[in-house]
Every structure is written in structure tokens, then in C-alpha cells.
Design an enzyme around this catalytic site. Structure first.
Site, PDB file in Angstrom:
ATOM      1  N   ASN A   9     -11.465 -60.815  -5.720  1.00 35.01           N
ATOM      2  CA  ASN A   9     -10.587 -62.198  -4.496  1.00 35.01           C
ATOM      3  C   ASN A   9     -12.136 -62.612  -4.377  1.00 35.01           C
ATOM      4  O   ASN A   9     -12.485 -62.082  -3.366  1.00 35.01           O
ATOM      5  CB  ASN A   9      -9.989 -61.537  -3.731  1.00 35.01           C
ATOM      6  N   LYS A  11     -11.996 -65.753  -2.946  1.00 35.17           N
ATOM      7  CA  LYS A  11     -11.654 -66.498  -2.276  1.00 35.17           C
ATOM      8  C   LYS A  11     -12.814 -67.372  -2.378  1.00 35.17           C
ATOM      9  O   LYS A  11     -13.113 -68.018  -3.356  1.00 35.17           O
ATOM     10  CB  LYS A  11     -12.630 -66.311  -0.907  1.00 35.17           C
ATOM     11  N   HIS A  93      -1.481 -62.894   0.895  1.00 36.34           N
ATOM     12  CA  HIS A  93      -3.305 -62.658   1.056  1.00 36.34           C
ATOM     13  C   HIS A  93      -3.077 -62.926   2.757  1.00 36.34           C
ATOM     14  O   HIS A  93      -2.655 -64.332   3.552  1.00 36.34           O
ATOM     15  CB  HIS A  93      -3.205 -63.032   1.055  1.00 36.34           C
ATOM     16  N   GLU A  95      -5.279 -63.740   4.533  1.00 37.30           N
ATOM     17  CA  GLU A  95      -6.045 -64.972   5.470  1.00 37.30           C
ATOM     18  C   GLU A  95      -4.956 -66.154   5.266  1.00 37.30           C
ATOM     19  O   GLU A  95      -5.021 -67.360   5.866  1.00 37.30           O
ATOM     20  CB  GLU A  95      -7.094 -64.965   4.150  1.00 37.30           C
ATOM     21  N   GLU A 165      -3.019 -54.311   1.877  1.00 35.46           N
ATOM     22  CA  GLU A 165      -5.209 -54.642   2.730  1.00 35.46           C
ATOM     23  C   GLU A 165      -4.474 -54.827   4.382  1.00 35.46           C
ATOM     24  O   GLU A 165      -3.622 -55.414   4.666  1.00 35.46           O
ATOM     25  CB  GLU A 165      -5.303 -55.919   2.061  1.00 35.46           C
ATOM     26  N   GLY A 171     -12.688 -57.463   4.997  1.00 34.05           N
ATOM     27  CA  GLY A 171     -13.996 -58.439   4.964  1.00 34.05           C
ATOM     28  C   GLY A 171     -14.887 -57.763   6.613  1.00 34.05           C
ATOM     29  O   GLY A 171     -16.361 -58.602   6.920  1.00 34.05           O
ATOM     30  N   SER A 211     -12.293 -54.009   2.164  1.00 38.65           N
ATOM     31  CA  SER A 211     -13.858 -53.298   2.432  1.00 38.65           C
ATOM     32  C   SER A 211     -13.966 -51.994   1.332  1.00 38.65           C
ATOM     33  O   SER A 211     -15.209 -51.069   1.312  1.00 38.65           O
ATOM     34  CB  SER A 211     -14.095 -52.843   3.642  1.00 38.65           C
TER      35      SER A 211
HETATM   36  C1  PEP Z   1      -9.422 -58.969   0.319  1.00 39.75           C
HETATM   37  O1  PEP Z   1      -9.955 -60.653   0.895  1.00 39.75           O
HETATM   38  O2  PEP Z   1      -8.311 -59.330  -0.796  1.00 39.75           O
HETATM   39  C2  PEP Z   1     -10.017 -58.471   0.436  1.00 39.75           C
HETATM   40  C3  PEP Z   1     -10.297 -57.042   0.067  1.00 39.75           C
HETATM   41  O3  PEP Z   1     -11.863 -58.173   0.904  1.00 39.75           O
HETATM   42  P1  PEP Z   1     -12.949 -57.535   1.105  1.00 39.75           P
HETATM   43  O4  PEP Z   1     -13.173 -56.875   0.011  1.00 39.75           O
HETATM   44  O5  PEP Z   1     -14.353 -58.475   1.469  1.00 39.75           O
HETATM   45  O6  PEP Z   1     -12.561 -56.610   2.384  1.00 39.75           O
END
Ligand code: PEP
Length: 249
Positions: A9, A11, A93, A95, A165, A171, A211
Site C-alpha cells: 500500500n 498510500k 482502510h 485511514e 489491521e 505506521g 508495521s
Molecule cells: C497500511 O497502511 O495498510 C499499513 C499496514 O501501514 P504500515 O505497514 O506502514 O503500518
């Protein structure tokens, strides 16, 4: 046997030239046979057209609107992103839910639009830290699935994968432990089994995101109900993404 999926992703990162460079690096460095793992790159939509012509990896859209066309200024439809080379969709997601206020009901309509257009999708779910601290995380995530996904019938649900997630891990550099990840993934599979059937539950890939990196991927992917990863920050470097891919094989 369910598919192993590794999704990047990207983003709202990377300028056009950087995105082209990164997909070229993925082509060179991410070593896998596509039979073993399905790799999907959720690129910024602006670059889908160009990037999809440079790689054999699947390219997906991070966002779309559920209508096919019309007066929806600034939005992109599924037929539009598909006409540019996207073959997968990301839905729900955190976000999108938190920053852009996407509700369970809107996500349900997006899921329906993905199904109507016969486009594979990854549906994201996950709890905030307060919910986990209150020990309501499983109930919360299962409710998210009931609210926007579990209205699909047995054939339709097979078009989707699920990404767990936890919001507190996205993040932040803080990853779910293997016990936390496996507990939730097993609960999601149990819900699939209850709502649909054990056979359907066994066919749906459940990815972990939050992460995930080259250091923790091996132990997370060793969990019996973790079928891959949705990778944010660590997908912006091909070497790291390749190490995560190797952990999944
Ligand atoms: C994501 O945004 O789907 C995600 C898992 O981000 P990160 O790996 O940076 O935590």
C-alpha cells in the site's frame, strides 16, 4: 488451499518518477513465482495506467467511488480504474474510515460495487487501541465484517480477502504480537465459518497489516491463520519488500 497474498500500500507517497523507479526495482528484486504468492501493488491511482504496463504484478486502486459514472467531482469509478489497468480494489482502510469518514454503510456499497464488477478486493478491518484495551477487539472487528461484508452470498464472498489491521499498529512501528494476530485471524476465520461454512472460511485469505517489516514478517506469517500481509511503509523500499516476500514463501 487458500492463496498467499502480499500487498503493497503505497498510500499518498512517491512522485511519478519515483513510482516508476520503485516498480522497476520490484520487477528486479522481488523474487517470486506468481504461483506461490499473489503480489498486489496499491499504487496512487494517478500512476496505475503507466505502472500496470511496466510489471506483471497485479496493480490495485487504493480508493474508488461505488457509482459507475456521473457527477461525482474528484472521484474515480471501478470501470475507470480498471480501464487503466487496476485489477484489485482496497476497501475499508482505517485511514479512509477515520480521515475521510467512510461509514460501514458506504463500505457496504463499495463492496457491492466490487462484486457487481467482478473485481477482487481486500476488505480491511481493525480496532483502535481503546477498543483493545477494553477487551472488545474481537467483537468490534467481527461487527465491522457483519456491517459491510457478510451480507454477500457464498459465491460473492470468495472474491474478497480480508486484511486485519489494528489501527494502533499502522505506521506506528508497533506490531501486533503473533498471539494477538493469530487470536484475531482465528476469530475472523471462525466467523466466516459460522456465517458461511468451514469450506468457504478455509478458502478466504486473511492478511495482517500494521508495521509489518523484514524483522517481524517471518513470525507473523508463521501463524496458521495469517495468509499474507498488507504492507505500508515497508513497501516503499524494494529490498525490504522482497525480504517480506521471502518470509511468506
Ligand atoms: C497500511 O497502511 O495498510 C499499513 C499496514 O501501514 P504500515 O505497514 O506502514 O503500518
Amino acid at each position: 488451499m487458500r492463496k498467499k497474498i502480499l500487498a503493497a500500500n503505497w498510500k499518498m507517497n512517491l512522485l511519478r518518477d519515483e513510482a516508476i523507479q520503485l516498480i522497476n526495482d520490484f520487477n528486479k528484486e522481488v523474487e517470486l513465482s506468481s504461483n506461490e504468492i499473489e503480489v498486489v501493488v496499491f499504487s496512487p491511482s494517478l500512476y496505475i495506467s503507466e505502472i500496470s504496463q511496466l510489471t506483471d504484478f497485479k496493480i490495485g486502486a487504493q480508493n474508488f467511488y461505488f457509482e459507475k459514472n456521473g457527477a461525482f467531482t474528484g472521484e474515480l469509478s471501478i470501470p475507470q480504474v480498471k480501464s487503466c489497468g487496476a485489477s484489485q480494489l482496497l476497501i475499508g482502510h482505517s485511514e479512509r474510515r477515520q480521515i475521510f469518514g467512510e461509514s460501514d454503510d458506504l463500505l457496504k456499497r463499495k463492496v457491492d460495487a466490487a462484486v457487481e464488477s467482478n473485481t477482487p478486493f481486500i476488505f480491511c478491518c481493525g480496532e483502535a487501541l481503546e477498543t483493545r484495551d477494553a477487551e472488545r477487539h474481537i467483537e468490534f472487528v467481527v461487527n465491522q465484517l457483519h456491517a459491510s461484508l457478510f451480507h454477500l452470498d457464498e459465491k460473492q464472498i470468495l472474491l474478497g480477502a480480508i486484511a486485519y489491521e489494528p489501527i494502533w499498529a499502522i505506521g506506528t512501528g508497533r506490531t501486533a504480537s503473533t498471539e494477538q494476530a493469530e487470536e484475531m485471524h482465528a476469530a475472523i476465520r471462525e466467523s466466516l465459518s459460522y456465517v458461511y461454512s468451514p469450506s468457504i472460511a478455509n478458502q478466504i485469505s486473511i492478511l495482517y497489516g500494521g508495521s509489518c517489516n523484514a524483522k517481524n514478517a517471518t513470525e507473523l506469517f508463521a501463524c496458521p491463520n495469517v495468509d499474507g500481509g498488507l504492507i505500508g511503509g515497508a513497501s516503499l523500499q524494494s529490498e525490504t519488500f522482497n525480504q517480506i516476500a521471502k518470509a511468506l514463501i
